[in-house]
Design a protein around this motif. Structure first.
Motif, PDB file in Angstrom:
ATOM      1  N   MET A   1      -6.823  22.139  27.660  1.00  0.00           N
ATOM      2  CA  MET A   1      -6.497  20.905  28.255  1.00  0.00           C
ATOM      3  C   MET A   1      -7.609  20.450  29.180  1.00  0.00           C
ATOM      4  O   MET A   1      -7.763  19.240  29.315  1.00  0.00           O
ATOM      5  N   LYS A   2      -8.246  21.403  29.756  1.00  0.00           N
ATOM      6  CA  LYS A   2      -9.342  21.103  30.643  1.00  0.00           C
ATOM      7  C   LYS A   2     -10.447  20.394  29.852  1.00  0.00           C
ATOM      8  O   LYS A   2     -11.017  19.420  30.327  1.00  0.00           O
ATOM      9  N   SER A   3     -10.720  20.857  28.662  1.00  0.00           N
ATOM     10  CA  SER A   3     -11.773  20.224  27.874  1.00  0.00           C
ATOM     11  C   SER A   3     -11.336  18.816  27.436  1.00  0.00           C
ATOM     12  O   SER A   3     -12.158  17.911  27.320  1.00  0.00           O
ATOM     13  N   PHE A   4     -10.022  18.674  27.211  1.00  0.00           N
ATOM     14  CA  PHE A   4      -9.535  17.352  26.857  1.00  0.00           C
ATOM     15  C   PHE A   4      -9.692  16.403  28.036  1.00  0.00           C
ATOM     16  O   PHE A   4     -10.062  15.249  27.881  1.00  0.00           O
ATOM     17  N   SER A   5      -9.434  16.857  29.232  1.00  0.00           N
ATOM     18  CA  SER A   5      -9.571  16.047  30.436  1.00  0.00           C
ATOM     19  C   SER A   5     -11.026  15.688  30.656  1.00  0.00           C
ATOM     20  O   SER A   5     -11.357  14.544  31.019  1.00  0.00           O
ATOM     21  N   VAL A   6     -11.900  16.610  30.397  1.00  0.00           N
ATOM     22  CA  VAL A   6     -13.335  16.356  30.573  1.00  0.00           C
ATOM     23  C   VAL A   6     -13.773  15.330  29.510  1.00  0.00           C
ATOM     24  O   VAL A   6     -14.529  14.395  29.790  1.00  0.00           O
ATOM     25  N   TYR A   7     -13.260  15.589  28.317  1.00  0.00           N
ATOM     26  CA  TYR A   7     -13.589  14.668  27.224  1.00  0.00           C
ATOM     27  C   TYR A   7     -13.095  13.262  27.549  1.00  0.00           C
ATOM     28  O   TYR A   7     -13.821  12.281  27.380  1.00  0.00           O
ATOM     29  N   LEU A   8     -11.883  13.138  28.028  1.00  0.00           N
ATOM     30  CA  LEU A   8     -11.296  11.843  28.371  1.00  0.00           C
ATOM     31  C   LEU A   8     -12.051  11.215  29.537  1.00  0.00           C
ATOM     32  O   LEU A   8     -12.346  10.011  29.506  1.00  0.00           O
ATOM     33  N   LEU A   9     -12.372  11.996  30.507  1.00  0.00           N
ATOM     34  CA  LEU A   9     -13.108  11.491  31.662  1.00  0.00           C
ATOM     35  C   LEU A   9     -14.501  11.039  31.258  1.00  0.00           C
ATOM     36  O   LEU A   9     -14.986   9.978  31.702  1.00  0.00           O
ATOM     37  N   THR A  10     -15.132  11.773  30.378  1.00  0.00           N
ATOM     38  CA  THR A  10     -16.475  11.416  29.905  1.00  0.00           C
ATOM     39  C   THR A  10     -16.412  10.125  29.099  1.00  0.00           C
ATOM     40  O   THR A  10     -17.245   9.233  29.248  1.00  0.00           O
ATOM     41  N   THR A  11     -15.409   9.986  28.280  1.00  0.00           N
ATOM     42  CA  THR A  11     -15.249   8.795  27.452  1.00  0.00           C
ATOM     43  C   THR A  11     -14.998   7.585  28.344  1.00  0.00           C
ATOM     44  O   THR A  11     -15.598   6.513  28.145  1.00  0.00           O
ATOM     45  N   ILE A  12     -14.146   7.748  29.306  1.00  0.00           N
ATOM     46  CA  ILE A  12     -13.838   6.639  30.217  1.00  0.00           C
ATOM     47  C   ILE A  12     -15.087   6.264  30.997  1.00  0.00           C
ATOM     48  O   ILE A  12     -15.398   5.079  31.184  1.00  0.00           O
ATOM     49  N   THR A  13     -15.829   7.241  31.430  1.00  0.00           N
ATOM     50  CA  THR A  13     -17.053   6.993  32.191  1.00  0.00           C
ATOM     51  C   THR A  13     -18.062   6.234  31.316  1.00  0.00           C
ATOM     52  O   THR A  13     -18.708   5.288  31.764  1.00  0.00           O
ATOM     53  N   LEU A  14     -18.182   6.688  30.086  1.00  0.00           N
ATOM     54  CA  LEU A  14     -19.111   6.018  29.162  1.00  0.00           C
ATOM     55  C   LEU A  14     -18.683   4.558  28.909  1.00  0.00           C
ATOM     56  O   LEU A  14     -19.510   3.651  28.898  1.00  0.00           O
ATOM     57  N   VAL A  15     -17.404   4.366  28.713  1.00  0.00           N
ATOM     58  CA  VAL A  15     -16.906   3.012  28.457  1.00  0.00           C
ATOM     59  C   VAL A  15     -17.157   2.141  29.674  1.00  0.00           C
ATOM     60  O   VAL A  15     -17.603   0.990  29.567  1.00  0.00           O
ATOM     61  N   VAL A  16     -16.901   2.648  30.855  1.00  0.00           N
ATOM     62  CA  VAL A  16     -17.111   1.882  32.076  1.00  0.00           C
ATOM     63  C   VAL A  16     -18.592   1.593  32.257  1.00  0.00           C
ATOM     64  O   VAL A  16     -18.995   0.481  32.614  1.00  0.00           O
ATOM     65  N   MET A  17     -19.431   2.586  31.965  1.00  0.00           N
ATOM     66  CA  MET A  17     -20.876   2.401  32.123  1.00  0.00           C
ATOM     67  C   MET A  17     -21.408   1.366  31.103  1.00  0.00           C
ATOM     68  O   MET A  17     -22.244   0.530  31.429  1.00  0.00           O
ATOM     69  N   LEU A  18     -20.898   1.455  29.883  1.00  0.00           N
ATOM     70  CA  LEU A  18     -21.339   0.501  28.864  1.00  0.00           C
ATOM     71  C   LEU A  18     -20.885  -0.914  29.204  1.00  0.00           C
ATOM     72  O   LEU A  18     -21.629  -1.884  29.026  1.00  0.00           O
TER      73      LEU A  18
END
Length: 174
Positions: A1-18
């Motif tokens: 679940m931790k990797s899923f949270s990191v994955y989700l956080l990374t995706t959200i960060t990328l979307v926000v940055m883009l």
């Protein structure tokens, strides 16, 4: 679940940055407004050019029309003498040969180079006239055209005479 949270956080960060890197809604509206303004300016320039072209065509058509009317008027005013024509335009008649010859000079100066004198009458009775004629023409229409010019420009009367074996010399020698 931790990797899923990191994955989700990374995706959200990328979307926000883009989305942060792209143009904002206000910038998009400004770009669209600039594009619309540019298109409107081009449209206005085309309309102005079309208006100028229309004016130029109208002026050219008017100039062409005036030129055609001028040529038609020149043609209507053009006088054609015919040294062998059967008719002559007579403007004066004098008892004096010298007076008639002087009048021929006057008419030549006025632009009738074919003016001449014809002696007419009966020498036995002394009833001699020296007729001043402006030239010979082929048709009655041409004689009338000359006559109209005489009336308009010189307020002169005229008459059309049939030519009977006479020459077109500047002085009557008979």
């Amino acid at each position: 679940m931790k990797s899923f949270s990191v994955y989700l956080l990374t995706t959200i960060t990328l979307v926000v940055m883009l989305s942060a890197c792209g143009p904002s809604q206000e910038e998009q509206q400004q770009r669209e407004q600039a594009r619309q303004d540019s298109l409107e300016q081009v449209r206005q320039q085309k309309l102005e050019q079309a208006r100028q072209d229309s004016i130029a065509r109208a002026e050219q058509a008017r100039a062409d029309s005036l030129e055609a009317a001028r040529k038609k008027e020149e043609e209507a005013q053009r006088i054609e003498f015919d040294p062998n024509g059967p008719l002559a335009v007579q403007v004066e008649a004098w008892r004096s040969r010298d007076k008639a010859a002087g009048q021929v000079s006057k008419w030549q100066e006025r632009g009738f180079p074919d003016a001449y004198v014809v002696k007419h009458g009966n020498e036995e009775t002394g009833d001699i006239w020296f007729r001043v004629r402006l030239g010979r023409v082929s048709t009655a229409e041409m004689a009338d055209k000359i006559g109209k010019q005489l009336q308009e420009e010189y307020d002169e009367k005229y008459w059309v005479a049939e030519v009977q074996g006479e020459g077109t010399t500047p002085d009557a020698s008979d």
